[in-house]
Design an enzyme around this catalytic site. Structure first.
Site, PDB file in Angstrom:
ATOM      1  N   SER A  27       0.452   4.578  18.116  1.00 57.24           N
ATOM      2  CA  SER A  27       0.648   3.157  17.842  1.00 57.24           C
ATOM      3  C   SER A  27       1.986   2.705  18.387  1.00 57.24           C
ATOM      4  O   SER A  27       2.961   3.454  18.400  1.00 57.24           O
ATOM      5  CB  SER A  27       0.590   2.903  16.338  1.00 57.24           C
ATOM      6  OG  SER A  27       1.805   3.330  15.758  1.00 57.24           O
ATOM      7  N   LYS A  28       1.987   1.478  18.848  1.00 59.19           N
ATOM      8  CA  LYS A  28       3.185   0.907  19.477  1.00 59.19           C
ATOM      9  C   LYS A  28       4.374   0.983  18.520  1.00 59.19           C
ATOM     10  O   LYS A  28       5.513   1.089  18.942  1.00 59.19           O
ATOM     11  CB  LYS A  28       2.881  -0.544  19.885  1.00 59.19           C
ATOM     12  CG  LYS A  28       3.993  -1.221  20.646  1.00 59.19           C
ATOM     13  CD  LYS A  28       3.596  -1.504  22.092  1.00 59.19           C
ATOM     14  CE  LYS A  28       4.720  -2.123  22.886  1.00 59.19           C
ATOM     15  NZ  LYS A  28       5.302  -1.278  23.903  1.00 59.19           N
ATOM     16  N   ARG A  29       4.072   0.905  17.220  1.00 60.59           N
ATOM     17  CA  ARG A  29       5.167   0.894  16.246  1.00 60.59           C
ATOM     18  C   ARG A  29       5.878   2.249  16.149  1.00 60.59           C
ATOM     19  O   ARG A  29       7.092   2.319  16.063  1.00 60.59           O
ATOM     20  CB  ARG A  29       4.656   0.460  14.869  1.00 60.59           C
ATOM     21  CG  ARG A  29       5.724  -0.228  14.092  1.00 60.59           C
ATOM     22  CD  ARG A  29       5.271  -1.120  12.948  1.00 60.59           C
ATOM     23  NE  ARG A  29       3.855  -1.348  12.812  1.00 60.59           N
ATOM     24  CZ  ARG A  29       3.144  -0.918  11.775  1.00 60.59           C
ATOM     25  NH1 ARG A  29       3.699  -0.204  10.826  1.00 60.59           N
ATOM     26  NH2 ARG A  29       1.858  -1.217  11.685  1.00 60.59           N
TER      27      ARG A  29
END
Ligand code: GLU
Length: 491
Positions: A260-262
């Site tokens: 995930s980008k996070r």
């Protein structure tokens, strides 16, 4: 034999995901292996997710990675262009085509107009949720006659078009990775095919385009597997032969969660900016979910083409292991022309504040020597500043084992001997750098670890690092004298 045609069909939502690059790579490998064509199509029918410049970014990332396509969307002279006989390859330019095929489905009783309001659908979903049911359209508009529906449209009512799935029918297909997949149509939803804004949904567009573009293998991420029965039914409804489906395992992080980008680096450009080489990233990605029969891990693109097959693609998620990526990438760094690594290292070097671009370009030979000194220890080019920083500024000794070395008994004698050697020359040259340790050994009678470790600690601040003669060469006479003197104060 039929020509193999595969496609990579990203949505322009901002950047190329690392999982997307792997999908593109497997498509590319399969096309090349079979003398087929690899097509790049842009799926931009979800206007709410459109990001300006995203198409350019996708194409540049593929180009950077060296995954070339034969047909579809390209950038030439800074402009988006399309090449090939099956275009347009950007879905938003194909609305009239989708309209035609939706009309065909409606006329043939395979799709229907639906006028249900958002409020009705929301309360239906809420009701189903409370009852613990899977949310699903209840078929309220399925029974409307075509005549009545057309009248309501003429009266200006908003509508969507839904797929009219048969009741209680098994839909099955063969997936090249997962084998036979069977699902009963009662477990599926009457999928919206055309939205009220006149745009098709992904499901309609993907089937129409894959068919019209002559795609023989649909190779994509396994997140699309649940949608595939709908696509299979659509092929049947149109009377078309479905392509072979190949669903690739998801790329997971080391906690076995979707990247995930996070929490993770996910964009290809993140890796490029960190100084991974395209060859390293692509080689590593090939191994996330696939392995060649001979177990070889360092593979050029040509070797991968040669060895690639879907039956060696795994069913379970591929773990993205950063350490392994580093290992593969460091192999390519070591084997790259030093000039190129040096060029790539300018940006991170300048950003680190250790050197300005003028300083670097002003003594390019010296810079090559500096980069060459640490190149074997780099996992990615972005680490350069970290690896050479000990050669800049004043001597800093922080590590316990280095402190122990400079405090060792022989240190004062070694410092004196080194200073003595330096005082006899004007400047350090390669010959001096190579021979000085032997001279110190001769002068002091100290040898081996007892000689090298304290000297290394005294001039570099560390007990490990690149060749000592390189460090001596780079520091030069004045800075060596300064550092030897500074080492005394650590006692
Ligand atoms: N547009 C879809 C995506 O961005 C492509 C899915 C497919 O390949 O069918 O993932």
């Amino acid at each position: 034999m039929e020509e193999v045609r595969v496609r990579f069909a990203p949505s322009p939502t901002g950047f190329l995901h690392i999982g997307g690059l792997r999908t593109a790579l497997y498509n590319y490998l399969f096309a090349k292996k079979n003398g087929g064509k690899f097509i790049l199509r842009i799926e931009d029918t979800d206007r709410t997710r459109y990001v300006e410049g995203a198409i350019e970014n996708l194409i540049r990332s593929l180009e950077w990675a060296g995954i070339d396509h034969d047909e579809g969307v390209f950038i030439e002279n800074g402009k988006i262009v399309e090449k090939g006989d099956a275009g347009p390859y950007i879905q938003s330019k194909r609305l009239d085509i989708y309209k035609k095929y939706v009309d065909y489905l409606i006329e043939n009783g395979k799709a229907y107009y639906c006028f249900c309001s958002k409020e009705r659908l929301d309360s239906l979903r809420e009701e189903q949720r409370i009852k613990g049911q899977v949310p699903k359209y209840d078929g309220f508009c399925r029974g409307l006659s075509l005549e009545e529906a057309k009248k309501r449209i003429a009266d200006g009512e908003d509508y969507v078009v839904r797929l009219k799935l048969p009741r209680n029918e098994d839909i099955e297909f063969n997936d090249a990775v997962r084998g036979r997949v069977v699902i009963n149509s009662d477990e599926m939803d009457d999928q919206v095919l055309m939205k009220s804004d006149g745009f098709p949904t992904y499901h309609l567009a993907v089937v129409v385009d894959d068919h019209l573009m002559g795609i023989t293998y649909v190779v994509r991420g396994e997140e699309w597997l649940p949608s595939t029965p709908k696509h299979v039914y659509l092929y049947q409804a149109f009377g078309w032969q479905a392509p072979t489906f190949v669903h690739l395992p998801t790329v997971l992080n080391k906690d076995r969660k979707k990247l995930s980008k996070r929490n993770d680096d996910v964009a290809v450009e993140d890796f490029r900016d960190k100084g991974y080489l395209p060859e390293g990233l692509v080689n590593y990605l090939a191994l996330v979910g696939w392995s060649p029969e001979d177990g070889k891990e360092i593979l050029s693109l040509d070797e991968m083409v040669d060895k690639f097959s879907f039956d060696r693609v795994g069913k379970s998620g591929g773990i993205f292991d950063k350490e392994k990526l580093d290992w593969v990438n460091s192999h390519y760094i070591k084997n790259y022309p030093l000039e190129k690594i040096a060029e790539l290292s300018i940006k991170p070097m300048v950003e680190s504040g250790l050197m300005t671009e003028e300083e670097i370009r002003g003594d390019w030979e010296g810079y090559l020597y500096l980069v060459g000194t640490v190149v074997d220890s780099l996992n990615n080019v972005g680490e350069i500043a970290d690896k050479v920083s000990f050669l800049f500024g004043d001597l800093k000794i922080e590590e316990e084992d280095a402190l122990a070395e400079v405090r060792s008994e022989n240190m004062p004698i070694l410092i004196d001997a080194f200073e003595n050697e330096l005082n006899q020359i004007d400047e350090v040259d390669e010959d001096f750098a190579k021979k000085v340790m032997k001279k110190i050994q001769k002068a002091t009678g100290i040898k081996g670890k007892g000689l090298y470790m304290p000297v290394r600690a005294a001039i570099s601040g560390n007990v490990h690092g690149p060749e000592l003669s390189n460090i001596i060469m780079i520091l030069g006479k004045d800075r060596l004298l300064e550092r030897l003197n500074a080492a005394r104060s650590y006692r």
